[in-house]
Design a protein around this motif. Structure first.
Motif, PDB file in Angstrom:
ATOM      1  N   ASN A  56      31.106 -41.413 -61.821  1.00  0.00           N
ATOM      2  CA  ASN A  56      31.651 -40.225 -60.928  1.00  0.00           C
ATOM      3  C   ASN A  56      32.413 -41.252 -59.727  1.00  0.00           C
ATOM      4  O   ASN A  56      32.055 -42.010 -59.011  1.00  0.00           O
ATOM      5  CB  ASN A  56      30.291 -39.676 -60.136  1.00  0.00           C
ATOM      6  N   ASP A  59      31.366 -41.383 -56.170  1.00  0.00           N
ATOM      7  CA  ASP A  59      30.189 -42.105 -55.919  1.00  0.00           C
ATOM      8  C   ASP A  59      30.573 -43.244 -55.153  1.00  0.00           C
ATOM      9  O   ASP A  59      31.350 -44.240 -55.603  1.00  0.00           O
ATOM     10  CB  ASP A  59      29.474 -42.298 -57.270  1.00  0.00           C
ATOM     11  N   ASP A  61      28.659 -45.833 -55.075  1.00  0.00           N
ATOM     12  CA  ASP A  61      28.096 -47.213 -55.860  1.00  0.00           C
ATOM     13  C   ASP A  61      28.869 -47.081 -57.122  1.00  0.00           C
ATOM     14  O   ASP A  61      28.305 -47.747 -58.003  1.00  0.00           O
ATOM     15  CB  ASP A  61      26.752 -47.036 -56.149  1.00  0.00           C
ATOM     16  N   LYS A  62      29.961 -46.519 -57.505  1.00  0.00           N
ATOM     17  CA  LYS A  62      30.759 -46.561 -58.413  1.00  0.00           C
ATOM     18  C   LYS A  62      31.168 -47.908 -59.060  1.00  0.00           C
ATOM     19  O   LYS A  62      31.118 -48.242 -60.266  1.00  0.00           O
ATOM     20  CB  LYS A  62      32.011 -45.592 -58.483  1.00  0.00           C
ATOM     21  N   ASP A  65      28.036 -49.163 -60.838  1.00  0.00           N
ATOM     22  CA  ASP A  65      27.925 -48.533 -62.170  1.00  0.00           C
ATOM     23  C   ASP A  65      28.850 -49.103 -63.151  1.00  0.00           C
ATOM     24  O   ASP A  65      28.679 -49.170 -64.206  1.00  0.00           O
ATOM     25  CB  ASP A  65      28.163 -47.065 -61.677  1.00  0.00           C
ATOM     26  N   GLN A 157      25.194 -53.678 -51.996  1.00  0.00           N
ATOM     27  CA  GLN A 157      25.789 -53.403 -53.583  1.00  0.00           C
ATOM     28  C   GLN A 157      25.962 -54.807 -54.335  1.00  0.00           C
ATOM     29  O   GLN A 157      25.583 -54.798 -55.657  1.00  0.00           O
ATOM     30  CB  GLN A 157      27.290 -52.812 -53.401  1.00  0.00           C
TER      31      GLN A 157
END
Length: 340
Positions: A56, A59, A61-62, A65, A157
């Motif tokens: 996404n 997002d 936190d992309k 990911d 992160q």
């Protein structure tokens, strides 16, 4: 570095290479090192948008990911390399695709005899990119990727990417064992499977058994003949392996393991033939094709191409050319470098 002062005219070719993307770990490294953080962000966003549709874009936190995807896919790719005895040759970050596809493999090679320390690139004096080092080199490169994207991450992160990288070895080992179970015709999982594979590979190493054909031969022989140790010389790789002092014990372990999964011998053989290639691009095959091509005869090049489009099936022209037999002794003298 091997030029001896005597120039020689050689045939050359222009090669067109196609790929979904040519972005590599190094593509991001250079931007982080030069402090071009805004451009780094734009590039990673572009890569995510065009090549990682499951992520996404909105997002927060992309980037984590994205990192997880690359770690997972890289571990899977290297497990596949190991399963067919493929050594890339130059696994630096500029040659590692962010899409985990194989690009820039210059001095690559496939194992003939099983030798974990096999180095396909004759100019790799330290053996940094040997067959057995590839899994660790993959992790090393992923650590470099983590550093490259770190300016885009919050402290939390960054910790998440630390946790992701720690999973690399687990993912790799899981993928490796999944494939090697299939290479041995196993459809279930048992805790001692890793030991079964490890002992087999150790025997192969100590006897110099051919990596590709040992698995093929195990898949070709019936369980009945294997149990009776009725191994013909036609199964030349397995014939070599049976000379090892551990072979009888390993064979009994394997037969008991197959029996416990309650499948037919036919099912075992089908799975193994679908998993284990019979033909690989061995250096001696490539050299024959090169020698003929230098004389304007491209028939061997075309034949190899035809055969390797379906390496799992027995093909008459491949058998007639001895592609599944023991490599000729002169092949041990062949050397490959980045300029090959």
């Amino acid at each position: 570095m091997f030029y001896d002062g005597h120039p020689q005219i050689e045939r050359a070719a222009v090669v067109l290479r196609l790929a979904k993307s040519w972005f590599r770990i190094g593509s991001l490294e250079i931007l982080e090192k030069s402090g071009e953080i805004e451009l780094l962000k734009q590039l990673v966003d572009f890569i995510i948008k065009h090549h990682f549709p499951s992520i996404n874009e909105g997002d927060v936190d992309k980037y984590v990911d994205f990192y997880w995807n690359v770690v997972n896919q890289t571990a899977s790719l290297i497990a596949l390399w190991q399963s067919v005895g493929f050594a890339h040759g130059v696994c630096n970050t500029d040659n590692f695709s962010l899409l985990s596809i194989i690009i820039d493999y210059g001095p690559f090679g496939f194992l003939d005899e099983y030798n974990p320390g096999f180095v396909p690139n004759t100019s790799d004096d330290e053996g940094r990119y040997s067959y057995e080092n590839q899994p660790d080199i993959g992790k090393f490169n992923l650590k470099k990727l983590q550093t490259a994207i770190s300016p885009l991450l919050t402290e939390k992160q960054k910790q998440s990417t630390d946790d992701v990288l720690k999973q690399y070895s687990v993912i790799y080992k899981t993928k490796f064992m999944d494939i090697f179970r299939r290479k041995l015709g196993l459809i279930t999982e048992e805790s001692d499977d890793e030991n079964l594979v490890a002992i087999l590979l150790k025997m192969m190493e100590e006897t110099g058994s051919d990596f590709t054909m040992t698995f093929c031969n195990i898949g070709e022989i019936s369980l009945n003949n294997l149990s009776k140790n009725n191994i013909s010389k036609n199964l030349w790789a397995l014939f070599t392996l049976k000379k090892h002092k551990w072979f009888k014990d390993w064979k009994n372990m394997y037969l008991d393991r197959i029996k416990r999964q309650n499948t037919s011998d036919r099912q075992r053989q089908i799975l193994m033939k679908q998993t284990n290639p019979r033909y690989i691009l061995r250096n001696w095959m490539a050299q024959l094709a090169i020698t003929k091509a230098e004389k304007n005869d491209f028939s061997e090049v075309r034949k190899i191409l035809r055969i390797l489009t379906d390496p799992f099936s027995i093909q008459k022209e491949a058998e007639d050319s001895h592609y599944a037999l023991k490599p000729p002794s002169w092949s041990k003298q062949l050397k490959v470098s980045c300029s090959s």
